[in-house]
Structure formats: C-alpha cells, structure tokens
Design a protein around this motif. Sequence first.
Motif, PDB file in Angstrom:
ATOM      1  N   SER A 140       0.847  -1.193   0.000  1.00  0.00           N
ATOM      2  CA  SER A 140       0.000   0.000   0.000  1.00  0.00           C
ATOM      3  C   SER A 140       0.882   1.243   0.000  1.00  0.00           C
ATOM      4  O   SER A 140       1.928   1.282   0.663  1.00  0.00           O
ATOM      5  CB  SER A 140      -0.900  -0.005   1.230  1.00  0.00           C
ATOM      6  OG  SER A 140      -0.106   0.020   2.406  1.00  0.00           O
ATOM      7  N   GLY A 141       0.459   2.216  -0.727  1.00  0.00           N
ATOM      8  CA  GLY A 141       1.235   3.456  -0.793  1.00  0.00           C
ATOM      9  C   GLY A 141       2.404   3.372  -1.749  1.00  0.00           C
ATOM     10  O   GLY A 141       3.173   4.319  -1.883  1.00  0.00           O
ATOM     11  N   MET A 142       2.558   2.236  -2.402  1.00  0.00           N
ATOM     12  CA  MET A 142       3.659   2.120  -3.349  1.00  0.00           C
ATOM     13  C   MET A 142       3.099   2.236  -4.750  1.00  0.00           C
ATOM     14  O   MET A 142       2.212   1.496  -5.142  1.00  0.00           O
ATOM     15  CB  MET A 142       4.379   0.769  -3.170  1.00  0.00           C
ATOM     16  CG  MET A 142       5.102   0.675  -1.841  1.00  0.00           C
ATOM     17  SD  MET A 142       5.541  -0.994  -1.424  1.00  0.00           S
ATOM     18  CE  MET A 142       7.015  -1.199  -2.394  1.00  0.00           C
ATOM     19  N   LYS A 143       3.638   3.187  -5.477  1.00  0.00           N
ATOM     20  CA  LYS A 143       3.189   3.358  -6.864  1.00  0.00           C
ATOM     21  C   LYS A 143       3.765   2.263  -7.718  1.00  0.00           C
ATOM     22  O   LYS A 143       4.825   1.693  -7.418  1.00  0.00           O
ATOM     23  CB  LYS A 143       3.667   4.726  -7.399  1.00  0.00           C
ATOM     24  CG  LYS A 143       2.774   5.857  -6.987  1.00  0.00           C
ATOM     25  CD  LYS A 143       3.193   7.092  -7.770  1.00  0.00           C
ATOM     26  CE  LYS A 143       2.475   8.339  -7.287  1.00  0.00           C
ATOM     27  NZ  LYS A 143       3.101   9.552  -7.831  1.00  0.00           N
ATOM     28  N   LEU A 151       5.733   0.725 -10.784  1.00  0.00           N
ATOM     29  CA  LEU A 151       6.956   1.203 -11.423  1.00  0.00           C
ATOM     30  C   LEU A 151       6.678   1.863 -12.757  1.00  0.00           C
ATOM     31  O   LEU A 151       7.422   2.743 -13.206  1.00  0.00           O
ATOM     32  CB  LEU A 151       7.935   0.043 -11.616  1.00  0.00           C
ATOM     33  CG  LEU A 151       8.678  -0.342 -10.351  1.00  0.00           C
ATOM     34  CD1 LEU A 151       9.586  -1.526 -10.598  1.00  0.00           C
ATOM     35  CD2 LEU A 151       9.500   0.843  -9.846  1.00  0.00           C
ATOM     36  N   PRO A 203       9.077   3.573  -3.829  1.00  0.00           N
ATOM     37  CA  PRO A 203       9.007   3.989  -2.434  1.00  0.00           C
ATOM     38  C   PRO A 203       7.568   4.021  -1.940  1.00  0.00           C
ATOM     39  O   PRO A 203       6.632   4.097  -2.722  1.00  0.00           O
ATOM     40  CB  PRO A 203       9.605   5.395  -2.466  1.00  0.00           C
ATOM     41  CG  PRO A 203       9.287   5.903  -3.828  1.00  0.00           C
ATOM     42  CD  PRO A 203       9.287   4.717  -4.733  1.00  0.00           C
ATOM     43  N   PHE A 241       6.813   5.455 -12.832  1.00  0.00           N
ATOM     44  CA  PHE A 241       8.096   6.154 -12.814  1.00  0.00           C
ATOM     45  C   PHE A 241       8.823   6.019 -14.144  1.00  0.00           C
ATOM     46  O   PHE A 241       9.424   6.947 -14.635  1.00  0.00           O
ATOM     47  CB  PHE A 241       8.978   5.594 -11.699  1.00  0.00           C
ATOM     48  CG  PHE A 241       8.354   5.690 -10.350  1.00  0.00           C
ATOM     49  CD1 PHE A 241       8.263   6.940  -9.708  1.00  0.00           C
ATOM     50  CD2 PHE A 241       7.869   4.565  -9.712  1.00  0.00           C
ATOM     51  CE1 PHE A 241       7.699   7.020  -8.460  1.00  0.00           C
ATOM     52  CE2 PHE A 241       7.308   4.665  -8.456  1.00  0.00           C
ATOM     53  CZ  PHE A 241       7.213   5.897  -7.812  1.00  0.00           C
ATOM     54  N   PHE A 242       8.747   4.812 -14.700  1.00  0.00           N
ATOM     55  CA  PHE A 242       9.512   4.562 -15.908  1.00  0.00           C
ATOM     56  C   PHE A 242       8.565   4.507 -17.091  1.00  0.00           C
ATOM     57  O   PHE A 242       7.559   3.776 -17.060  1.00  0.00           O
ATOM     58  CB  PHE A 242      10.278   3.244 -15.807  1.00  0.00           C
ATOM     59  CG  PHE A 242      11.166   3.181 -14.598  1.00  0.00           C
ATOM     60  CD1 PHE A 242      12.019   4.252 -14.306  1.00  0.00           C
ATOM     61  CD2 PHE A 242      11.163   2.087 -13.757  1.00  0.00           C
ATOM     62  CE1 PHE A 242      12.838   4.201 -13.197  1.00  0.00           C
ATOM     63  CE2 PHE A 242      11.989   2.040 -12.659  1.00  0.00           C
ATOM     64  CZ  PHE A 242      12.836   3.100 -12.359  1.00  0.00           C
ATOM     65  N   GLU A 245      10.924  10.808  -4.379  1.00  0.00           N
ATOM     66  CA  GLU A 245       9.835  10.493  -5.318  1.00  0.00           C
ATOM     67  C   GLU A 245      10.264   9.621  -6.488  1.00  0.00           C
ATOM     68  O   GLU A 245       9.643   9.623  -7.523  1.00  0.00           O
ATOM     69  CB  GLU A 245       9.218  11.789  -5.873  1.00  0.00           C
ATOM     70  CG  GLU A 245       8.851  12.819  -4.819  1.00  0.00           C
ATOM     71  CD  GLU A 245       7.680  12.413  -3.972  1.00  0.00           C
ATOM     72  OE1 GLU A 245       6.716  11.845  -4.526  1.00  0.00           O
ATOM     73  OE2 GLU A 245       7.720  12.619  -2.744  1.00  0.00           O
ATOM     74  N   PRO A 262      12.001   5.630  -7.586  1.00  0.00           N
ATOM     75  CA  PRO A 262      12.324   4.297  -7.073  1.00  0.00           C
ATOM     76  C   PRO A 262      13.770   4.183  -6.641  1.00  0.00           C
ATOM     77  O   PRO A 262      14.649   4.808  -7.209  1.00  0.00           O
ATOM     78  CB  PRO A 262      12.042   3.376  -8.258  1.00  0.00           C
ATOM     79  CG  PRO A 262      11.086   4.118  -9.100  1.00  0.00           C
ATOM     80  CD  PRO A 262      11.398   5.561  -8.928  1.00  0.00           C
ATOM     81  N   ILE A 322       4.802   6.058  -0.459  1.00  0.00           N
ATOM     82  CA  ILE A 322       4.472   7.478  -0.362  1.00  0.00           C
ATOM     83  C   ILE A 322       3.214   7.609   0.472  1.00  0.00           C
ATOM     84  O   ILE A 322       2.291   6.827   0.345  1.00  0.00           O
ATOM     85  CB  ILE A 322       4.269   8.080  -1.771  1.00  0.00           C
ATOM     86  CG1 ILE A 322       5.591   7.947  -2.555  1.00  0.00           C
ATOM     87  CG2 ILE A 322       3.854   9.532  -1.678  1.00  0.00           C
ATOM     88  CD1 ILE A 322       5.447   8.147  -4.018  1.00  0.00           C
TER      89      ILE A 322
END
Lengths: 471, 220
Positions: free
Chosen positions: A452-455, A457, B214, A460-461, B193, B195, B216
């Motif tokens: 939970s609370g982890m986006k 990947l 991470p 990000f990429f 913000e 990885p 958040i």
Amino acid sequence: MKTRSRAPVKKPKKEEGEEESTTTSTTLQPSETSPPRLFVLPRDATPEARIVTLPNPATSTPNRYYFCPEKGFYEFTKIAAPRRTPRSWLLAPRRNHKESLNRETGVTFQEEQELVKPLDAEAQSDSSDDTSLSNGYVAKDADLYIATPLDPLFLLLPILAPPSTSAKDEDHLLFVSMDDHLDACAASSAHVKQLLRHQKLRAMLQERMNHVCDAVDAGAENMYRLSKDKLLEELLVKARRLATNGLPASMEQKFVRAALEVPVMNIRREESTISAVSTDIAEDVPSQDTGSQAPSESTAESQQTADSAGGASSNATSFSLASTAAAETLSKASIAAPADVAELLQVRTAFNFIATSYLPPHLRRGLQQMLASTKEVDFTPLDAHLKHLDSLRSQAQALRSLSDNISRKRSAVEDEEAAEVRAEKKRKKEDEEKKKKTQSHGVRQLQKADTSGMKKLSAFFAKAPATKAAK
Amino acid sequence: MDNSHVALVSMMLKSESFSPFRCDRNIALGINLTSLTKVLRCAQNEDILTLKAEDAPDVVNLVFESSESDRLSEYDIKLMDIDQEHLGIPETEYAAVIKMPSAEFQRICRDLMALSESVAIECTKEGVKFACQGDIGSGSVTLRSHTNVDKPDLNVEIDLTEPVALTFSLKYLVNFCKASGLSGQVRLCLSNEVPLLVEYGLANNSYLRFYLAPKIGDEE
C-alpha cells in the motif's frame, strides 16, 4: 319377514315384462322398495324351516336367523360386491324348461327354488302364480345371503348370563331349571315362543347347555348355571378349530401377519428415500386394507340379514375376499416368527373374533380377561414375541425418521448442484496449486508484502522503445 | 517486474562475460524463472555453460560441460510469451548514492525486518539512517562514511547532493539482499519520489539491478 313381499314384487314385474316385450316405453319404473334377494339355504332343510327374528347375541338387536327344527340355527352371511364395482344378479329361468314354462310357470319356479329359494313358506306357496321371476329378473344388488350353521349355544348365552348381573354377583348366579331358562328365552322374542314348541330344539338346547353350565340334580329336573370356565373351554375348542382350518385371508393378513411382521431395519443408504417409502407401503397396506377398506367395500359382511343392514359391521367380521394378495406377498417375506407363536396368535385372533361376533359385551370382556390368564393355552411366548416386535418397530421408526432426514439433505437435485460446486472448487484449488508450484518461494513471500502506498513502477519509468538494448 | 508491479529486476551480462558471444540480431527470449532455476540446478559449480537459441526459437538450449570430466548435459527450456510491458529505465542522476558492503546491507534489512515491514532511509550530511517503527517498538541503524584501507570491500561511501528521506518495503529489500553473494559491495541510489535502485556490480561491467517503488504517504 319382508324378505320378499308380494305386492311390490308383483306390480313392477308385470310392467317390466311389458317393457321387455314392447321396448317402446321409455319411462323407467321406480325401483322396488324391497327387491327379491338371493339366498343359499341348506339343501335338505325340512319344510318347517323358518326365518325367525331373534336378538343378536352380541348386540341384542333383532336379527334374522334361519331355523330348521332338524338341523338347528343358521345365521345369514351376506356376500356383497364391493360398492365401487356394481354388480347385479340376473335371475333367469332354465332354458330347457321353456315349454313347461309356457304351460305351467309354477313348475319351473319350483325347480328354480334349488337355486333361488324364497324365504318363507308363504312366498313359496304363492310363487305358483308369480310369473315375474320365471320370466327373468335383474336384481339391483348382487348380494348373496348364505345360511351358515350357528351354534344355538350363542343364542342361549344372553339368557344364561343376563346383562343385568353385575360383576359382583356373577359368581353367585342362581341355578335355574331348564324350563325357566327357556321361558326367559321365550319372553325375549315372540318367535322363540313358537320355536320352543319343537321338542327337538329343546333337546338340542339342553344338550348345548350341558356343555357350558354347571348342573345340579334337583329331583325331577336338572338345574343349570352358566360356568365361565366351561364356556371358555368350549370357545377355545371353537377357536382352535377355526385356527387349524385356516383363518380367512383378510383376518390372517391383518391380525396375524401384520402383527408378526418384522420391521425393515436395514435401509439401504443409496436409495434411502425409495426404500423408506416402500416399507411405509408395506406397513400401511395391511392395516388400511383390512381395517378401513374392507368393512366399507368388502365382498362380504357376515351376520347381516335383510333389514339389519350395518348391524354387525364389527371390525372382525369382514370376510373380505378382496384380494390382499399383494399385501400378503409384501409382508410374507418379513415374517420370521416361530411357528408356535403364529399358531397362538391365530387361536387368539379366532377367539376374539368369536367373542366380538357372538358374545354379549359383558360376557366378552370377562372371557377375554380369562383367556389371558387361562391355563388351557399359554400365551406367554406370543406376548413376549409381540413385545419384542414392538420394540423393533419403534427402533425402525426412529431409524427411518433419521434416514429420512439424511436423504432429504442429499436429494438428487441438490446432489447434482453440490457436485458442480464441489467440482468448481476442486478445479480452482488445483489451479492455485499448480500456480503455487510454478511460483518460486520468493514470489510467494512477496505476495504477502504490504504494497500500500507504493506506486507501480510504470508510473516512474516510461514504456521503453524497442531499443532497450542500446542503453 | 513482480506481481504487484512495484519492484523490478534487471541483470546485464555484457558480451565480454561470454566467450564466445554471438548474436546476429536483437532477440527477446521469454524464460520462466522457475524452469530456469530447475535446469540451472542441474549444473555443477565449475561447469561451462553454453546458452543457445535459434532464430525463431521456441526453446532455449543450455549445455553444461564439465571442465574436469567429459560429462556433457544438455537441456531445452520451452520459451514463453512475455506480455509484460517492457519498461525503459532512464539513466538517472540520484540525489544520494550509498556504497556499502552487501553483507552490511543484508544485515540491516534482516534486523529491521524483525521489527517492521518498512524501513525509512534518511540520508543526511551526517550519514545514512535506516529507521523503522513497529508494534513492539522502534529501531534504527546509522552508517557513516568509513574507509578501510586493508579491506576496500568494507568501505562505506556516501555521495550526497541533497538530503533524501524515503520509505521502502523491507520484504522486498530482504529479497534483493539474496544477491549479496554475487558481489561484496552494493550501491543504493535514492532520489525523492523516485524508485530506489539497488545495484550489485558483477565482473566485466555487468550488473544486477533492483528497482523498488518507495512508499508514499503514511496511510499504513
């Protein structure tokens, strides 16, 4: 004595004859109030034979008996078709006597008497000018009355043991002379008075009385008093004879086979509903068939004369010819009682039948109690066996209600659904297991990780172009 | 990428690591890791491994040659279609880069795992602090820059351009630490913000990299 009254027979008969000849008239005559009835009487009865009205020993209601001074008393046993299958008698003259019928109708009718006997001398004498029956007649009711011998002892019993005697002074009955007994008899019915003029009957009655009474010699004549022990003995002899000759099928079925039937204990599991039902049938058939059906539509009702319909529809008197064969085959297999037990039960059934059919109520109770404690016949093995069967039956009942519950839970439809659900579950489980096997330990451990609370990947990429290798 | 799509592993084996190496064109081979593990277990420590795949392959071929005996074992693994998105990972300048012994990192992760499921990594000028808060209490491990002349493997280097504080799932980190045997040193690269990158350096510039998103927000 309106077995066949003249007037009502004659009148409709004639018109009926007309109807037959012309066949034009369409109006039907109202049914006769007292149509002719068919009787089977003893072959060699004397001309003095009469139908008399005497009180029924069991119910003390007036009943018809056939009396022959030579042979004694006969009772009428009515054999009737079941109400649901209507039958009728076709009374027809003999074919080969057609000529004589034309000349002298009376002759043919006389010959017919062998088959269809008029009931009283009056009718017999008058029959010569009665052409109606000789022309053929259809009787509405297919009832047949058969005169069967009756022990005069039974007719004597209400007099020997008056119902007024209370239990207390039963043992102190007075010794009464034969004549006094018979006088009491005569007082009860006008017909008896007439009958008692026959010396032969007096002798017959005395002879029977000797069998069941204590006698004391009082000088000129013998004095008699009813002895219950003797009576019991006498009845037991009758009952044994009845049992050894074989009880009527319906009685045998209801009172002996049904009572000795061993309940079905082991109900097969896979078809529990079916087998439970079938045992229900097996138990119900004998009891219902002989108990409720037989009296209502049995082919025969004993002791029933012309005008005392329903007088003796006691539970034991149904000589039902209605086939209980089916029920018999059902229960036959499961009777595993010792032979002597069955015999005892037959004797007891026969005794009870005699008692309920022919004994006055106050005598009946006393004698049935005496039977239980008599030394003549030892009923203890029977009682023990019946008790055993009772316990078995209650066990089977409990078992059945239990198995009913089980079967209801696993009825066929639900079974299918449940199987489907189970199959689905199994498939899912197998899939999962397969997946688990292909997964490494680490992957499985990570599945439990709190993400939970982890986006993801991919947030990000960016998606890589195909040139990843260039990096 | 893992099932939850929060972690990613990338291993680069440069062509120098192979001898010989031949690749006619770029080709992606989808191999089930579990199957690959099974086959690799059939190998012995000193075996020479040859990986082969045809042009339009449906299997990948592995040959193990024993260097001592003339034993030669050969396995084919069925390939699978990998429909997973192929993510391009840009080379990023991280705000903080920590080099430390891989055993040390493993130890920290394991110790903190006993207390909590997540660890907060704070990088400041003073050093790097691994802190966790659990049901039974809290704990923290702080490392400072440290140089060991005799054993360079035990060096701790912290390269910081700006302070960073991030929270990560310890369960994933513990799994990353299983690669500790491959390399004496591990490199943690962090930026706010972004990885976390955990990199184990291999011979010939090859590397094994893990990325972890991470945590958040503090909804846990």
